[in-house]
Write a protein that holds these residues in place. Structure first.
Motif, PDB file in Angstrom:
ATOM      1  N   GLU A   6       0.836  -1.209   0.000  1.00  0.00           N
ATOM      2  CA  GLU A   6       0.000   0.000   0.000  1.00  0.00           C
ATOM      3  C   GLU A   6       0.867   1.255   0.000  1.00  0.00           C
ATOM      4  O   GLU A   6       0.532   2.260  -0.638  1.00  0.00           O
ATOM      5  CB  GLU A   6      -0.947  -0.011   1.200  1.00  0.00           C
ATOM      6  CG  GLU A   6      -2.019  -1.086   1.116  1.00  0.00           C
ATOM      7  CD  GLU A   6      -2.990  -1.013   2.275  1.00  0.00           C
ATOM      8  OE1 GLU A   6      -2.755  -0.202   3.209  1.00  0.00           O
ATOM      9  OE2 GLU A   6      -3.984  -1.767   2.258  1.00  0.00           O
ATOM     10  N   GLY A  27       1.993   1.941  -3.474  1.00  0.00           N
ATOM     11  CA  GLY A  27       0.923   2.595  -4.224  1.00  0.00           C
ATOM     12  C   GLY A  27       0.840   4.077  -3.915  1.00  0.00           C
ATOM     13  O   GLY A  27       0.680   4.910  -4.816  1.00  0.00           O
ATOM     14  N   GLU A  36       1.396   7.426  -6.512  1.00  0.00           N
ATOM     15  CA  GLU A  36       0.346   8.432  -6.651  1.00  0.00           C
ATOM     16  C   GLU A  36       0.886   9.821  -6.321  1.00  0.00           C
ATOM     17  O   GLU A  36       0.587  10.795  -7.023  1.00  0.00           O
ATOM     18  CB  GLU A  36      -0.837   8.101  -5.743  1.00  0.00           C
ATOM     19  CG  GLU A  36      -1.999   9.065  -5.921  1.00  0.00           C
ATOM     20  CD  GLU A  36      -3.264   8.578  -5.242  1.00  0.00           C
ATOM     21  OE1 GLU A  36      -4.297   9.234  -5.423  1.00  0.00           O
ATOM     22  OE2 GLU A  36      -3.212   7.552  -4.533  1.00  0.00           O
ATOM     23  N   VAL A  80      -3.423   3.468  -8.400  1.00  0.00           N
ATOM     24  CA  VAL A  80      -3.504   2.016  -8.224  1.00  0.00           C
ATOM     25  C   VAL A  80      -4.714   1.478  -8.972  1.00  0.00           C
ATOM     26  O   VAL A  80      -5.754   2.140  -9.064  1.00  0.00           O
ATOM     27  CB  VAL A  80      -3.598   1.674  -6.722  1.00  0.00           C
ATOM     28  CG1 VAL A  80      -3.873   0.185  -6.513  1.00  0.00           C
ATOM     29  CG2 VAL A  80      -2.323   2.097  -6.001  1.00  0.00           C
ATOM     30  N   PRO A 100      -7.241  -1.245  -8.549  1.00  0.00           N
ATOM     31  CA  PRO A 100      -7.701  -2.241  -7.565  1.00  0.00           C
ATOM     32  C   PRO A 100      -8.062  -3.580  -8.190  1.00  0.00           C
ATOM     33  O   PRO A 100      -7.803  -4.637  -7.594  1.00  0.00           O
ATOM     34  CB  PRO A 100      -8.929  -1.561  -6.933  1.00  0.00           C
ATOM     35  CG  PRO A 100      -8.699  -0.099  -7.143  1.00  0.00           C
ATOM     36  CD  PRO A 100      -8.016   0.003  -8.470  1.00  0.00           C
ATOM     37  N   ASP A 101      -8.676  -3.568  -9.364  1.00  0.00           N
ATOM     38  CA  ASP A 101      -9.121  -4.821  -9.977  1.00  0.00           C
ATOM     39  C   ASP A 101      -7.961  -5.734 -10.365  1.00  0.00           C
ATOM     40  O   ASP A 101      -8.156  -6.942 -10.541  1.00  0.00           O
ATOM     41  CB  ASP A 101      -9.966  -4.531 -11.221  1.00  0.00           C
ATOM     42  CG  ASP A 101     -11.322  -3.927 -10.888  1.00  0.00           C
ATOM     43  OD1 ASP A 101     -11.699  -3.969  -9.696  1.00  0.00           O
ATOM     44  OD2 ASP A 101     -11.981  -3.403 -11.793  1.00  0.00           O
ATOM     45  N   SER A 121      -5.040  -5.717  -8.512  1.00  0.00           N
ATOM     46  CA  SER A 121      -4.210  -5.875  -7.315  1.00  0.00           C
ATOM     47  C   SER A 121      -4.791  -6.955  -6.412  1.00  0.00           C
ATOM     48  O   SER A 121      -5.926  -7.393  -6.582  1.00  0.00           O
ATOM     49  CB  SER A 121      -4.122  -4.540  -6.561  1.00  0.00           C
ATOM     50  OG  SER A 121      -3.620  -3.512  -7.404  1.00  0.00           O
ATOM     51  N   SER A 122      -3.970  -7.408  -5.458  1.00  0.00           N
ATOM     52  CA  SER A 122      -4.400  -8.460  -4.535  1.00  0.00           C
ATOM     53  C   SER A 122      -3.674  -8.281  -3.215  1.00  0.00           C
ATOM     54  O   SER A 122      -2.947  -7.304  -3.013  1.00  0.00           O
ATOM     55  CB  SER A 122      -4.100  -9.842  -5.130  1.00  0.00           C
ATOM     56  OG  SER A 122      -2.691 -10.059  -5.195  1.00  0.00           O
ATOM     57  N   GLU A 123      -3.831  -9.238  -2.298  1.00  0.00           N
ATOM     58  CA  GLU A 123      -3.134  -9.158  -1.026  1.00  0.00           C
ATOM     59  C   GLU A 123      -1.624  -9.270  -1.198  1.00  0.00           C
ATOM     60  O   GLU A 123      -0.864  -8.789  -0.361  1.00  0.00           O
ATOM     61  CB  GLU A 123      -3.626 -10.267  -0.087  1.00  0.00           C
ATOM     62  CG  GLU A 123      -5.053 -10.076   0.402  1.00  0.00           C
ATOM     63  CD  GLU A 123      -5.456 -11.132   1.405  1.00  0.00           C
ATOM     64  OE1 GLU A 123      -4.626 -12.041   1.661  1.00  0.00           O
ATOM     65  OE2 GLU A 123      -6.580 -11.064   1.925  1.00  0.00           O
ATOM     66  N   ILE A 149       0.361  -5.299  -6.056  1.00  0.00           N
ATOM     67  CA  ILE A 149      -0.301  -4.026  -6.313  1.00  0.00           C
ATOM     68  C   ILE A 149       0.076  -3.576  -7.715  1.00  0.00           C
ATOM     69  O   ILE A 149       1.249  -3.610  -8.099  1.00  0.00           O
ATOM     70  CB  ILE A 149       0.074  -2.966  -5.256  1.00  0.00           C
ATOM     71  CG1 ILE A 149      -0.805  -1.724  -5.401  1.00  0.00           C
ATOM     72  CG2 ILE A 149       1.552  -2.604  -5.299  1.00  0.00           C
ATOM     73  CD1 ILE A 149      -0.778  -0.818  -4.191  1.00  0.00           C
ATOM     74  N   THR A 153       0.683  -1.398 -17.075  1.00  0.00           N
ATOM     75  CA  THR A 153       0.777  -1.379 -15.624  1.00  0.00           C
ATOM     76  C   THR A 153       2.193  -1.717 -15.165  1.00  0.00           C
ATOM     77  O   THR A 153       2.945  -2.423 -15.838  1.00  0.00           O
ATOM     78  CB  THR A 153      -0.195  -2.387 -14.978  1.00  0.00           C
ATOM     79  OG1 THR A 153      -0.014  -3.681 -15.574  1.00  0.00           O
ATOM     80  CG2 THR A 153      -1.638  -1.935 -15.149  1.00  0.00           C
ATOM     81  N   THR A 157       3.614  -3.510 -11.791  1.00  0.00           N
ATOM     82  CA  THR A 157       3.099  -4.314 -10.683  1.00  0.00           C
ATOM     83  C   THR A 157       4.238  -4.685  -9.737  1.00  0.00           C
ATOM     84  O   THR A 157       5.327  -5.060 -10.181  1.00  0.00           O
ATOM     85  CB  THR A 157       2.428  -5.597 -11.209  1.00  0.00           C
ATOM     86  OG1 THR A 157       1.315  -5.241 -12.023  1.00  0.00           O
ATOM     87  CG2 THR A 157       1.938  -6.474 -10.065  1.00  0.00           C
TER      88      THR A 157
END
Length: 332
Positions: free
Chosen positions: A179, A182, A186, A193, A195-196, A198-200, A203, A212, A214
């Motif tokens: 996070e 991210g 920004e 970021v 969100p769709d 990204s995952s645990e 990012i 992107t 990542t």
């Protein structure tokens, strides 16, 4: 594969990411030939550069490939490229395996391999071990984005088979603050970021309308140490030289990005390059500056999450004209 289209901030758009593997090919002439064969069979030369440096286009994006000294450099992550047709690549690989094409012989006894996952996806390992994901495009004209711009070509060369670099995934240690990464992009680059995507454990950050960057926890687990920089004592009095890989990207508001990086204390000058920006005025004149430390803007201690060198380029010169190497037709 449906074309990836991302929402961007209209006031500060980032376009066109490059990857420089600073030691992509080692000093052996045989290995250098392997590098040129692997990259330029599927891409295209932007200009006739002699060794030890080659550039290869993938649509609007590029690989910059200096000769390694002394060893080849393996990128710790994955590089996702999009193609209009994977069948041609599979046929070339079969020709390599069957030894029917003498030009592919330099790839023998290297790390080069290919795996077909399905009709729309392949996994490829380059001759030194860097990992690629190749995707089939179902909208090749949109993915190549030739209506927006192009990279220069040597006379007589065709545009690259590869349409674009859709994603660059950078592996990081498993306790990394995703996070915070991210928030860094920004604040400094105006990059949001996704969100769709990204995952645990990862990012994804929008680096243009269909690209992107990542950051993903390393798949080898929590014990894996990850280093993307290679500092040398051969720097100047203020900064060490970095020989690790770096990415290059364009922003439309370079002074704002420079100031944001300065607020976080992450401005960097790599003494190994001739173009150096020690001040904001020099950055505007040079149309670029560099950062290497990624930190969380909310962390008052500015603890470094990871290091990855970025060459942040301006799409515009000081007088507002389009910068000469900016590949899009216009600056929005």
């Amino acid at each position: 594969m449906k074309t990836l289209l991302l929402d961007l901030r209209p006031w500060w758009v980032i376009w066109v990411m490059f990857l420089c593997l600073a030691n992509c090919c080692d000093q052996s002439r045989f290995r250098l030939k392997s590098s040129l064969l692997f990259y330029t069979t599927n891409t295209s030369y932007p200009r006739p550069l002699p060794p030890p440096t080659q550039w290869a286009n993938v649509g609007l994006h590029q690989f910059h490939l200096p000769e390694g000294k002394p060893d080849a450099q393996v990128f710790d992550g994955t590089i996702t490229l999009v193609y209009g047709d994977l069948d041609t690549l599979i046929q070339r690989y079969n020709d390599f395996v069957d030894d029917v094409e003498p030009r592919f012989r330099p790839l023998k006894d290297t790390e080069f391999s290919l795996g077909v996952l399905d009709s729309d996806m392949m996994m490829v390992t380059c001759p030194w071990g860097s990992q690629f994901i190749l995707l089939r495009s179902h909208e090749p004209d949109e993915d190549r984005a030739a209506h927006l711009g192009s990279q220069p070509l040597v006379d007589g060369h065709e545009p690259s088979e590869g349409l674009k670099m859709e994603d660059l995934t950078v592996f990081v240690e498993n306790d990394s603050n995703l996070e915070g990464i991210g928030r860094f992009y920004e604040k400094v680059l105006g990059a949001v970021v996704v969100p769709d995507l990204s995952s645990e454990s990862s990012i994804s950050i929008a680096m243009g309308q269909s690209q992107t960057l990542t950051f993903q926890h390393h798949p080898d687990g929590s014990e894996k140490k990850v280093v993307h920089h290679d500092f040398s004592d051969a720097g100047d009095e203020n900064y060490p030289a970095n020989y690790g890989p770096h990415i290059s990207l364009y922003v439309t508001n370079l002074p704002k990005a420079y100031q944001a990086a300065g607020e976080l204390g992450v401005l960097y000058v790599n003494p190994r390059f001739k173009r150096r920006a020690y001040t904001e005025d020099e950055a505007i004149d040079q149309c670029m500056f560099r950062i290497i430390d990624i930190v969380d803007p909310l962390d008052e201690d500015r603890t470094v999450i990871c290091r990855l060198e970025h060459e942040v380029r301006s799409a515009k010169t000081r007088d507002g004209k389009k910068y000469k190497s900016f590949p899009l037709k216009s600056v929005t």
